[in-house]
Every structure is written in C-alpha cells, then in structure tokens.
Design a protein around this motif. Structure first.
Motif, short mmCIF file in Angstrom:
data_model
loop_
_atom_site.label_atom_id
_atom_site.label_comp_id
_atom_site.label_asym_id
_atom_site.label_seq_id
_atom_site.Cartn_x
_atom_site.Cartn_y
_atom_site.Cartn_z
N LYS A 1 4.81 -35.55 -16.29
CA LYS A 1 3.62 -36.41 -16.29
C LYS A 1 3.01 -36.48 -14.90
CE LYS A 1 0.78 -39.56 -17.91
NZ LYS A 1 -0.58 -39.06 -17.89
N ALA A 2 3.84 -36.57 -13.88
CA ALA A 2 3.34 -36.62 -12.50
C ALA A 2 2.63 -35.31 -12.15
CB ALA A 2 4.48 -36.89 -11.53
N ILE A 3 3.19 -34.19 -12.57
CA ILE A 3 2.56 -32.89 -12.32
C ILE A 3 1.23 -32.80 -13.06
CG2 ILE A 3 2.77 -30.40 -12.69
CD1 ILE A 3 5.85 -30.84 -12.23
N GLU A 4 1.22 -33.23 -14.32
CA GLU A 4 -0.03 -33.21 -15.09
C GLU A 4 -1.10 -34.02 -14.39
OE1 GLU A 4 1.14 -34.73 -18.90
OE2 GLU A 4 1.91 -32.78 -19.58
N ASP A 5 -0.75 -35.22 -13.94
CA ASP A 5 -1.72 -36.08 -13.25
C ASP A 5 -2.20 -35.44 -11.96
OD1 ASP A 5 -1.44 -37.91 -15.30
OD2 ASP A 5 -0.12 -39.26 -14.16
N ALA A 6 -1.30 -34.81 -11.22
CA ALA A 6 -1.67 -34.15 -9.97
C ALA A 6 -2.62 -32.99 -10.23
CB ALA A 6 -0.43 -33.69 -9.22
N VAL A 7 -2.34 -32.21 -11.27
CA VAL A 7 -3.21 -31.08 -11.60
C VAL A 7 -4.59 -31.58 -12.00
CG1 VAL A 7 -3.57 -29.18 -13.24
CG2 VAL A 7 -1.33 -29.50 -12.17
N ARG A 8 -4.63 -32.62 -12.80
CA ARG A 8 -5.93 -33.18 -13.21
C ARG A 8 -6.75 -33.66 -12.01
NH1 ARG A 8 -2.71 -35.37 -17.41
NH2 ARG A 8 -3.24 -34.43 -19.41
N ALA A 9 -6.09 -34.09 -10.96
CA ALA A 9 -6.79 -34.63 -9.79
C ALA A 9 -7.23 -33.56 -8.80
CB ALA A 9 -5.87 -35.64 -9.08
N LEU A 10 -6.84 -32.32 -9.00
CA LEU A 10 -7.19 -31.27 -8.05
C LEU A 10 -8.69 -30.99 -8.04
CD1 LEU A 10 -4.40 -28.62 -8.77
CD2 LEU A 10 -4.63 -30.05 -6.72
N PRO A 11 -9.24 -30.78 -6.86
CA PRO A 11 -10.63 -30.33 -6.81
C PRO A 11 -10.73 -28.90 -7.36
CG PRO A 11 -9.70 -30.50 -4.59
CD PRO A 11 -8.66 -30.98 -5.54
N PRO A 12 -11.89 -28.48 -7.80
CA PRO A 12 -12.04 -27.18 -8.46
C PRO A 12 -11.44 -26.00 -7.70
CG PRO A 12 -14.06 -28.42 -8.67
CD PRO A 12 -13.16 -29.22 -7.75
N GLU A 13 -11.64 -25.95 -6.37
CA GLU A 13 -11.12 -24.82 -5.60
C GLU A 13 -9.59 -24.79 -5.63
OE1 GLU A 13 -13.02 -27.28 -4.02
OE2 GLU A 13 -14.93 -26.32 -4.44
N ASP A 14 -8.98 -25.97 -5.49
CA ASP A 14 -7.53 -26.04 -5.52
C ASP A 14 -6.99 -25.75 -6.92
OD1 ASP A 14 -7.55 -26.66 -2.84
OD2 ASP A 14 -7.18 -28.80 -3.13
N LEU A 15 -7.72 -26.18 -7.93
CA LEU A 15 -7.30 -25.89 -9.30
C LEU A 15 -7.32 -24.39 -9.55
CD1 LEU A 15 -6.43 -26.82 -12.10
CD2 LEU A 15 -8.86 -27.12 -12.66
#
Length: 66
Positions: free
Chosen positions: A5-19
């Motif tokens: 869940k923490a990883i999912e939340d972190a991925v969702r919060a990434l800016p487009p370039e980092d994603l």
C-alpha cells in the motif's frame, strides 16, 4: 499500512517524469524476474512436457520435411 500500500501511494504521488522513469525501471525488473523464473522452471524440468508436445506437433506436420 502494508508495504504494498505504501508503494502504491508513493507511485501515485510521482510526478510524470519520475513515473516514466519508474515504469522503465520496473519493466526491466519485471522482465529480468520473468526470465529468471523461466530459467528455473526449465532447469527443474517443468517445461519438458510442453517441449515434448511442441516437438510432436512439429513432427506430425505434413508440411515439414523429415
């Protein structure tokens, strides 16, 4: 909170370039993990039946030369 869940939340919060960078990294990671699993399965004989079936199908094809 679970690690997933923490990883999912972190991925969702990434800016487009980092994603985009993360997606490239994860694709490489996932392909390497799949390749390793395939090699393990082959070494353990888990694919022998599929290989035998493919060889039998190939040999039974009248378009193939003996």
């Amino acid at each position: 909170m679970s690690d997933v869940k923490a990883i999912e939340d972190a991925v969702r919060a990434l800016p487009p370039e980092d994603l985009a960078e993360f997606r490239r990294w994860f694709a490489e990671f996932d392909h390497a993990a799949w390749d390793a699993q395939l090699q393990q399965d082959a070494a353990a004989g888990k694919l022998d039946a599929l290989a035998a079936e493919a060889r039998a199908d190939y040999r039974s094809d009248p378009r193939k030369a003996p």
